[in-house]
Enzyme design. Structure first.
Site, short mmCIF file in Angstrom:
data_model
loop_
_atom_site.label_atom_id
_atom_site.label_comp_id
_atom_site.label_asym_id
_atom_site.label_seq_id
_atom_site.Cartn_x
_atom_site.Cartn_y
_atom_site.Cartn_z
N CYS A 159 0.81 -1.23 0.00
CA CYS A 159 0.00 0.00 0.00
C CYS A 159 0.84 1.28 0.00
CB CYS A 159 -0.95 0.00 1.19
SG CYS A 159 -2.00 -1.44 1.24
N HIS A 179 -3.19 7.26 2.77
CA HIS A 179 -3.65 5.96 2.28
C HIS A 179 -5.01 5.68 2.93
CE1 HIS A 179 -4.02 1.83 1.38
NE2 HIS A 179 -3.54 1.36 2.50
N ASN A 206 -10.17 0.18 0.63
CA ASN A 206 -8.70 0.22 0.52
C ASN A 206 -8.30 -0.39 -0.82
OD1 ASN A 206 -5.95 -0.30 0.69
ND2 ASN A 206 -6.03 -1.08 2.79
N1 COA Z 1 -18.26 -8.28 10.48
C1 COA Z 1 -18.66 -8.50 11.72
N2 COA Z 1 -17.81 -8.89 12.69
C2 COA Z 1 -16.52 -9.04 12.37
C3 COA Z 1 -16.06 -8.83 11.06
C4 COA Z 1 -16.98 -8.44 10.10
N3 COA Z 1 -16.63 -8.19 8.82
N4 COA Z 1 -14.73 -9.06 11.04
C5 COA Z 1 -14.37 -9.41 12.28
N5 COA Z 1 -15.45 -9.42 13.08
C6 COA Z 1 -15.53 -9.72 14.51
C7 COA Z 1 -14.37 -10.56 14.98
O1 COA Z 1 -14.60 -11.93 14.74
C8 COA Z 1 -14.34 -10.23 16.45
O2 COA Z 1 -15.33 -10.97 17.11
P1 COA Z 1 -15.07 -11.60 18.56
O3 COA Z 1 -14.82 -10.40 19.44
O4 COA Z 1 -16.34 -12.33 18.85
O5 COA Z 1 -13.87 -12.47 18.42
C9 COA Z 1 -14.75 -8.77 16.49
O6 COA Z 1 -15.43 -8.53 15.26
C10 COA Z 1 -13.58 -7.83 16.61
O7 COA Z 1 -12.60 -8.22 15.68
P2 COA Z 1 -11.28 -7.43 15.49
O8 COA Z 1 -10.46 -8.09 14.44
O9 COA Z 1 -10.64 -7.17 16.82
O10 COA Z 1 -11.88 -6.04 14.94
P3 COA Z 1 -11.16 -4.69 14.68
O11 COA Z 1 -11.82 -3.63 15.44
O12 COA Z 1 -9.66 -4.82 14.81
O13 COA Z 1 -11.50 -4.44 13.16
C11 COA Z 1 -10.39 -4.48 11.05
C12 COA Z 1 -11.01 -5.31 12.17
C13 COA Z 1 -9.84 -5.44 10.04
C14 COA Z 1 -11.50 -3.64 10.45
C15 COA Z 1 -9.30 -3.57 11.66
O14 COA Z 1 -8.44 -4.34 12.45
C16 COA Z 1 -8.49 -2.87 10.62
O15 COA Z 1 -9.00 -2.11 9.82
N6 COA Z 1 -7.18 -3.05 10.65
C17 COA Z 1 -6.28 -2.38 9.75
C18 COA Z 1 -6.34 -3.04 8.44
C19 COA Z 1 -5.56 -2.29 7.42
O16 COA Z 1 -5.47 -1.09 7.48
N7 COA Z 1 -5.03 -3.03 6.50
C20 COA Z 1 -4.34 -2.51 5.40
C21 COA Z 1 -3.02 -2.04 5.76
S1 COA Z 1 -2.37 -1.26 4.38
#
Ligand code: COA
Length: 316
Positions: A114, A241, A271
């Site tokens: 990215c 980004h 993204n």
């Molecule tokens: N819909 C509903 N629930 C979801 C889900 C979805 N699409 N994806 C994950 N969950 C659930 C998980 O299973 C977890 O459930 P649990 O608490 O029962 O185990 C809960 O939501 C929290 O998951 P978590 O992974 O801790 O959520 P988060 O707040 O970290 O959000 C992302 C997940 C991926 C949105 C977030 O981590 C993120 O955006 N990270 C950065 C990613 C990024 O920028 N990537 C590119 C880099 S260039």
């Protein structure tokens, strides 16, 4: 003295829209969760018969038209992508150059996830300032849908397809130039964000990436401003980004920016990795929030880990 100038911007947004409501029918998720955790409402998905080079080609046509440059004056074509047409060769840049009718010039791809577009700026700036090249077409293009596992709900909700491109040209006018670009990488984090050869599908550990992204982006954005004796008030637009709105909000707050200084296009496109910054720049340009002469700060983070920033006067 020769400087490098960001002379034009162009983008291509595939027509098909994959909304959060569409995703609700594919994985166990819901619109409210996605909007709250990421700020994304929908993303674009390329057609079956459109590959990454097609998206990059269409974005390049716009950038070339807006730069008002003769195609034969382009002396290098460089593409950043993590979803190339072919596994290793030929490069996507070579294919885009061929589609544009450009031949006998240097053309190659870079792999910086990215952060790809910021890395491209750094490469183009160096090549132009050294006198090696005069007009470089840089492209961030991604068909991420082809490497996405649409059963992995924590990853597939984030990414989309698209492309953005820019012409970087030589100038003697520093007030129209790219002032500074930083590009960094730090390995040892393969497990957080990768595309294994066996599955050829993206794997992401979002939570850990989130924390690392906020830290690297914030520190680097502040450092590049300080190094160039610029303050947050000097910035017309901060164009980061578009990975997650919560990451962007945190970084904007850390720098101390007003909401109107921060570019957001994530709700519409998600993204799009290396294409995300040029697509956001294009979005600001087309909505007339970005004008000729504006000072902008680009700020990227991605797999690797890689990160970097670009501080420049927009000259489009
Ligand atoms: N819909 C509903 N629930 C979801 C889900 C979805 N699409 N994806 C994950 N969950 C659930 C998980 O299973 C977890 O459930 P649990 O608490 O029962 O185990 C809960 O939501 C929290 O998951 P978590 O992974 O801790 O959520 P988060 O707040 O970290 O959000 C992302 C997940 C991926 C949105 C977030 O981590 C993120 O955006 N990270 C950065 C990613 C990024 O920028 N990537 C590119 C880099 S260039």
């Amino acid at each position: 003295m020769i400087f490098a100038s960001f002379r034009s911007i162009g983008a291509y947004y595939p027509e098909n829209i994959l909304s959060n409501f569409d995703l609700e029918k594919m994985v166990e998720t819901n619109d409210e969760w996605i909007v709250k955790r990421t700020g994304i409402k929908e993303r674009r998905i390329a057609n079956e018969d459109e590959d990454t080079s097609d998206l990059g080609y269409k974005a390049s046509l716009k950038a070339i038209e807006r730069a008002n440059i003769d195609i034969k004056d382009i002396d290098a074509v460089i593409c950043a992508t993590l979803s190339p047409d072919y596994l290793a060769m030929p490069s996507t840049a070579v294919i885009i150059a061929d589609k544009l009718g450009i031949s006998n010039v240097m053309a190659f791809d870079i792999s910086a996830a990215c952060s790809g577009f910021v890395y491209l700026l750094n490469i183009a700036k160096s090549m132009i300032e050294s006198g090696a090249k005069k007009n470089i077409l840089i492209i961030g293009a991604e068909k991420i849908s082809k490497i996405m596992d649409y059963k992995d709900r924590s990853t597939c909700i984030i990414f989309g397809d698209g492309a953005g491109a820019s012409i970087i040209s030589a100038t003697t006018d520093k007030s129209k130039s790219i002032l500074d670009v930083s590009s960094f990488a730090s390995g040892g984090h393969d497990e957080l964000l990768n595309t294994p050869l066996d599955t050829q599908k993206m794997h992401m550990e979002g939570g850990e990436i989130f924390k690392l992204a906020v830290r690297s982006l914030s520190n680097d954005a502040k450092a590049i401003l300080e190094r160039n004796n610029k303050t947050k008030e000097d910035l017309d637009l901060f164009i980061p980004h578009q990975a997650n709105k919560r990451i962007i909000d945190k970084v904007g707050k850390y720098i101390g920016l007003k909401p109107e200084q921060v570019a957001l296009s994530i709700a519409k496109y998600g993204n799009t990795s290396a294409a995300s910054i040029p697509m956001a720049v294009n979005d600001m340009y087309e909505s007339e929030k970005l004008k000729n002469g504006d000072l902008i700060l680009l700020n990227a983070f991605g797999g690797g880990l890689t990160w970097g920033s670009g501080l420049l006067y927009f000259n489009g």
